[in-house]
Scaffold this active site. Structure first.
Site, PDB file in Angstrom:
ATOM      1  N   THR A  21     -36.578  -5.386  96.859  1.00 32.71           N
ATOM      2  CA  THR A  21     -36.086  -6.698  96.415  1.00 32.71           C
ATOM      3  C   THR A  21     -37.234  -7.451  95.752  1.00 32.71           C
ATOM      4  OG1 THR A  21     -34.554  -6.783  98.284  1.00 32.71           O
ATOM      5  CG2 THR A  21     -34.986  -8.849  97.129  1.00 32.71           C
ATOM      6  N   LYS A  23     -29.149  -9.696  93.782  1.00 35.62           N
ATOM      7  CA  LYS A  23     -29.679  -9.531  95.145  1.00 35.62           C
ATOM      8  C   LYS A  23     -30.230 -10.855  95.684  1.00 35.62           C
ATOM      9  CE  LYS A  23     -31.438  -7.798  98.858  1.00 35.62           C
ATOM     10  NZ  LYS A  23     -30.568  -7.639 100.007  1.00 35.62           N
ATOM     11  N   LYS A  55     -39.512 -14.596 101.514  1.00 37.18           N
ATOM     12  CA  LYS A  55     -39.873 -14.153 100.151  1.00 37.18           C
ATOM     13  C   LYS A  55     -38.650 -14.245  99.235  1.00 37.18           C
ATOM     14  CE  LYS A  55     -39.369  -9.861  99.609  1.00 37.18           C
ATOM     15  NZ  LYS A  55     -38.322  -8.904  99.252  1.00 37.18           N
TER      16      LYS A  55
HETATM   17  N1  LIG Z   1     -35.004  -4.699 106.197  1.00 39.38           N
HETATM   18  C1  LIG Z   1     -33.888  -5.048 105.582  1.00 39.38           C
HETATM   19  O1  LIG Z   1     -32.876  -5.363 106.231  1.00 39.38           O
HETATM   20  C2  LIG Z   1     -33.788  -5.063 104.089  1.00 39.38           C
HETATM   21  C3  LIG Z   1     -34.895  -5.132 103.286  1.00 39.38           C
HETATM   22  N2  LIG Z   1     -34.721  -5.167 101.929  1.00 39.38           N
HETATM   23  C4  LIG Z   1     -35.875  -5.220 101.033  1.00 39.38           C
HETATM   24  O2  LIG Z   1     -36.389  -3.898 100.969  1.00 39.38           O
HETATM   25  C5  LIG Z   1     -37.800  -3.922 100.846  1.00 39.38           C
HETATM   26  C6  LIG Z   1     -38.421  -3.167 102.010  1.00 39.38           C
HETATM   27  O3  LIG Z   1     -37.993  -3.786 103.196  1.00 39.38           O
HETATM   28  P1  LIG Z   1     -38.332  -3.178 104.637  1.00 39.38           P
HETATM   29  O4  LIG Z   1     -38.243  -1.716 104.625  1.00 39.38           O
HETATM   30  O5  LIG Z   1     -37.527  -3.964 105.591  1.00 39.38           O
HETATM   31  O6  LIG Z   1     -39.852  -3.631 104.761  1.00 39.38           O
HETATM   32  P2  LIG Z   1     -41.051  -3.054 105.613  1.00 39.38           P
HETATM   33  O7  LIG Z   1     -41.964  -4.205 105.749  1.00 39.38           O
HETATM   34  O8  LIG Z   1     -40.560  -2.369 106.828  1.00 39.38           O
HETATM   35  O9  LIG Z   1     -41.677  -1.945 104.646  1.00 39.38           O
HETATM   36  C7  LIG Z   1     -42.418  -2.314 103.523  1.00 39.38           C
HETATM   37  C8  LIG Z   1     -42.943  -1.086 102.814  1.00 39.38           C
HETATM   38  O10 LIG Z   1     -43.775  -1.513 101.739  1.00 39.38           O
HETATM   39  C9  LIG Z   1     -45.054  -0.909 101.888  1.00 39.38           C
HETATM   40  N3  LIG Z   1     -46.102  -1.755 101.349  1.00 39.38           N
HETATM   41  C10 LIG Z   1     -46.320  -3.073 101.612  1.00 39.38           C
HETATM   42  N4  LIG Z   1     -47.363  -3.518 100.884  1.00 39.38           N
HETATM   43  C11 LIG Z   1     -47.836  -2.474 100.183  1.00 39.38           C
HETATM   44  C12 LIG Z   1     -48.882  -2.311  99.237  1.00 39.38           C
HETATM   45  N5  LIG Z   1     -49.675  -3.327  98.884  1.00 39.38           N
HETATM   46  N6  LIG Z   1     -49.060  -1.093  98.686  1.00 39.38           N
HETATM   47  C13 LIG Z   1     -48.262  -0.068  99.029  1.00 39.38           C
HETATM   48  N7  LIG Z   1     -47.241  -0.142  99.903  1.00 39.38           N
HETATM   49  C14 LIG Z   1     -47.029  -1.342 100.464  1.00 39.38           C
HETATM   50  C15 LIG Z   1     -45.206  -0.690 103.376  1.00 39.38           C
HETATM   51  O11 LIG Z   1     -46.218   0.271 103.608  1.00 39.38           O
HETATM   52  P3  LIG Z   1     -46.954   0.327 105.040  1.00 39.38           P
HETATM   53  O12 LIG Z   1     -46.080   1.147 105.911  1.00 39.38           O
HETATM   54  O13 LIG Z   1     -48.269   0.979 104.737  1.00 39.38           O
HETATM   55  O14 LIG Z   1     -47.108  -1.083 105.520  1.00 39.38           O
HETATM   56  C16 LIG Z   1     -43.800  -0.192 103.705  1.00 39.38           C
HETATM   57  O15 LIG Z   1     -43.628   1.132 103.311  1.00 39.38           O
HETATM   58  C17 LIG Z   1     -38.190  -5.407 100.772  1.00 39.38           C
HETATM   59  O16 LIG Z   1     -38.271  -5.765  99.430  1.00 39.38           O
HETATM   60  C18 LIG Z   1     -37.023  -6.099 101.454  1.00 39.38           C
HETATM   61  O17 LIG Z   1     -36.875  -7.428 101.013  1.00 39.38           O
HETATM   62  C19 LIG Z   1     -33.496  -5.069 101.334  1.00 39.38           C
HETATM   63  C20 LIG Z   1     -32.378  -4.981 102.092  1.00 39.38           C
HETATM   64  C21 LIG Z   1     -32.422  -5.031 103.544  1.00 39.38           C
HETATM   65  O1  LIG Z   2     -32.306  -7.996 102.099  1.00 34.73           O
HETATM   66  C1  LIG Z   2     -31.785  -7.860 103.225  1.00 34.73           C
HETATM   67  C2  LIG Z   2     -30.360  -7.909 103.377  1.00 34.73           C
HETATM   68  C3  LIG Z   2     -29.899  -7.702 104.780  1.00 34.73           C
HETATM   69  C4  LIG Z   2     -28.406  -7.531 104.768  1.00 34.73           C
HETATM   70  O2  LIG Z   2     -27.769  -7.453 103.713  1.00 34.73           O
HETATM   71  O3  LIG Z   2     -27.862  -7.460 105.901  1.00 34.73           O
END
Ligand SMILES: NC(=O)C1=CN([C@@H]2O[C@H](COP(=O)(O)OP(=O)(O)OC[C@H]3O[C@@H](n4cnc5c(N)ncnc54)[C@H](OP(=O)(O)O)[C@@H]3O)[C@@H](O)[C@H]2O)C=CC1
Ligand SMILES: O=CCCC(=O)O
Length: 345
Positions: free
Chosen positions: A147, A222, A290
């Site tokens: 996102t 989104k 964010k």
């Molecule tokens: N969780 C949710 O319910 C949802 C999340 N999203 C979106 O999806 C995305 C991921 O979310 P989510 O999986 O929850 O987040 P997490 O915080 O669990 O994972 C983030 C990922 O990004 C990596 N990362 C962060 N900073 C860096 C960097 N500087 N360089 C390289 N890798 C980096 C992390 O690596 P490392 O493991 O090394 O920290 C990890 O793999 C976000 O944009 C979020 O807004 C969308 C829908 C639903």
């Molecule tokens: O970006 C996160 C969305 C979470 C959801 O759709 O439930």
């Protein structure tokens, strides 16, 4: 590009095609076509995912890990990378391969997905040193499912396409559990041929997909969805606290809401633990904040006033300063509790 067609076998198929109510006809047709492809290529006890080539996956956090895992379980040839290498281990045990940089993943795969935390990390992994763009070439595809804001997505798209590769933005609606169950909703925009090419993969990870045109439209959709969600959570939190304060059982409020017009899975799912002040992380609060920040900038760019979202954003910021950034976003209720406490003093 792999010389031979690689057919991902659907060994352990996640639920693929849930009830299609509410989907535009064009999307329904897309889903049914995929279903037909799946059933026509299915062997005994399983279907098949028709995708030509190897799949890369960058970013194995809460969302990326189950998404990549579903691709592997469906029989796809998946290569993974994550900044913190240990998070690759569960995927490697499922049969994934590993490459030590985004560039090497992109160069060894036909299509690479990226699921990163925020605009900065998405841009860094795609365009930075040893970033995916360095491994891309004509014929390859890059699908960013993080996102981010439209400007970042366009910047990434321009760098990717400068290599001759194709770019699709495809942020997802749905959280940890839908990611595990293969029930995400993809909001895609960008290269339509790439969209069609990866559709079978999207259908492994999700229940529906929308193609929205130019890069930036998926990101905008989104952010609009998540700004509504963030404000709903604040309003729900206020309701829980007020109900308690006037002597009602907040659990009963959750039950009442679940039966009426404002029922939402989010309230039923998170309400009971919020009442117990427990916030097991599905969607980290820092990511919700964010998204509100990015939605506010989006609104600003078209001079649209979104005062409710602005107020909600302040509460998520307050929750972050209470140390709740990595808790679930439902922990925003703690910012309201803190506010109430400080106004009593
Ligand atoms: N969780 C949710 O319910 C949802 C999340 N999203 C979106 O999806 C995305 C991921 O979310 P989510 O999986 O929850 O987040 P997490 O915080 O669990 O994972 C983030 C990922 O990004 C990596 N990362 C962060 N900073 C860096 C960097 N500087 N360089 C390289 N890798 C980096 C992390 O690596 P490392 O493991 O090394 O920290 C990890 O793999 C976000 O944009 C979020 O807004 C969308 C829908 C639903
Ligand atoms: O970006 C996160 C969305 C979470 C959801 O759709 O439930």
């Amino acid at each position: 590009m792999a010389a031979a067609a690689f057919l991902c076998a659907r060994a352990a198929a996640p639920a693929l095609l849930p009830p299609s109510r509410g989907l535009p006809r064009r999307l329904l047709l897309a889903s049914r076509a995929t279903a037909a492809a799946l059933s026509s290529s299915s062997g005994e006890g399983g279907g098949g995912v028709e995708f030509q080539g190897k799949v890369g996956f960058l970013g194995l956090g809460i969302m990326g890990a189950p998404m990549a895992s579903n691709l592997i379980k469906a029989g796809c040839d998946v290569t993974v990378w994550n900044r913190t290498k240990s998070k690759c281990d569960p995927l490697l045990s499922l049969g994934a391969k590993y490459e030590p940089s985004p560039a090497e993943v992109a160069s060894s795969c036909d299509v690479t997905f990226a699921m990163l935390a925020d605009p900065e990390s998405a841009a860094e992994v795609a365009c930075g040193a040893n970033g995916a763009a360095e491994g891309l070439a004509p014929g390859k595809g890059y699908v960013d499912v993080s996102t981010v804001d439209g400007a970042t997505s366009k910047l990434i798209g321009e760098r990717i396409t400068s290599t001759g590769a194709s770019f699709l933005e495809a942020p997802v609606s749905g959280s940890k559990k839908p990611a595990e169950d293969g029930l995400l909703i993809f909001l895609t925009a960008g290269n339509e041929s790439l969209y069609k090419r990866v559709a079978p993969l999207l259908d492994v990870m999700g229940k529906s997909r929308f193609y929205l045109g130019d890069v930036g439209n998926g990101a905008a959709m989104k952010l609009v969805v998540n700004m509504v969600m963030g404000s709903m959570m604040v309003s729900f939190s206020e309701g829980l606290l007020l109900s308690e304060k006037v002597g009602l059982d907040p659990n009963t409020l959750v039950e009442v809401i679940s039966q009426g017009a404002i029922s939402a899975p989010m309230f039923s799912l998170k309400g009971p633990s919020m009442v117990k002040a427990a916030y097991p992380t599905a969607f980290p609060l820092k990511h919700q904040q964010k998204d509100l920040r990015l939605a506010l900038a989006l609104a600003e760019s078209v001079s649209q006033s979104i005062p409710t979202v602005a107020a909600a954003n302040e509460l998520y910021k307050a929750a972050k300063s209470l140390g709740l950034a990595d808790h679930d976003f439902s922990a925003v209720i703690e910012a309201l509790k803190a506010k109430a406490q400080s106004s009593q003093q």
